[in-house]
Write a protein that holds these residues in place. Structure first.
Motif, short mmCIF file in Angstrom:
data_model
loop_
_atom_site.label_atom_id
_atom_site.label_comp_id
_atom_site.label_asym_id
_atom_site.label_seq_id
_atom_site.Cartn_x
_atom_site.Cartn_y
_atom_site.Cartn_z
N UNK A 1 0.83 -1.26 0.24
CA UNK A 1 -0.04 -0.10 0.48
C UNK A 1 0.81 1.13 -0.05
N UNK A 2 1.17 2.15 -0.78
CA UNK A 2 1.42 3.25 -0.83
C UNK A 2 1.28 4.34 0.66
N UNK A 3 2.17 4.75 1.46
CA UNK A 3 2.36 5.53 1.25
C UNK A 3 1.12 6.87 1.80
N UNK A 4 0.44 7.31 1.02
CA UNK A 4 -0.21 8.77 0.46
C UNK A 4 -1.46 7.95 1.07
N UNK A 5 -1.83 6.83 0.82
CA UNK A 5 -3.33 5.74 0.70
C UNK A 5 -3.27 5.19 1.80
N UNK A 6 -2.37 4.78 2.62
CA UNK A 6 -2.48 4.70 4.17
C UNK A 6 -2.48 5.59 4.74
N UNK A 7 -1.73 7.16 4.55
CA UNK A 7 -2.16 8.67 5.58
C UNK A 7 -3.36 8.61 4.94
N UNK A 8 -4.55 8.40 4.51
CA UNK A 8 -5.45 9.56 3.73
C UNK A 8 -6.50 8.36 4.13
N UNK A 11 -6.29 8.73 8.59
CA UNK A 11 -7.09 10.33 8.72
C UNK A 11 -8.28 10.28 8.38
N UNK A 12 -8.90 9.35 7.24
CA UNK A 12 -10.68 9.42 7.27
C UNK A 12 -10.80 8.63 8.21
#
Length: 58
Positions: A1-8, A11-12
């Protein structure tokens, strides 16, 4: 999983948990009222107690 997706996703999930916590929290005025009456009850109990006997100094 990409870090941007994981961070998003994180956040959600955090936003959802904060919303749930806000929905279950009692209104602030009720909490203040409950605390106020608790302090009044404590004060009345302290007033009704017999004073401790004074210590004698020999």
């Amino acid at each position: 999983m990409h870090s941007d997706i994981h961070l998003r996703l994180h956040d959600l999930r955090a936003a959802g948990l904060r919303d749930t916590a806000r929905a279950h929290r009692p209104p602030r005025e009720d909490l203040r009222t409950q605390l106020g009456w608790t302090l009044v009850e404590l004060g009345l109990r302290l007033v009704q107690q017999q004073p401790a006997p004074a210590a004698r100094i020999a």
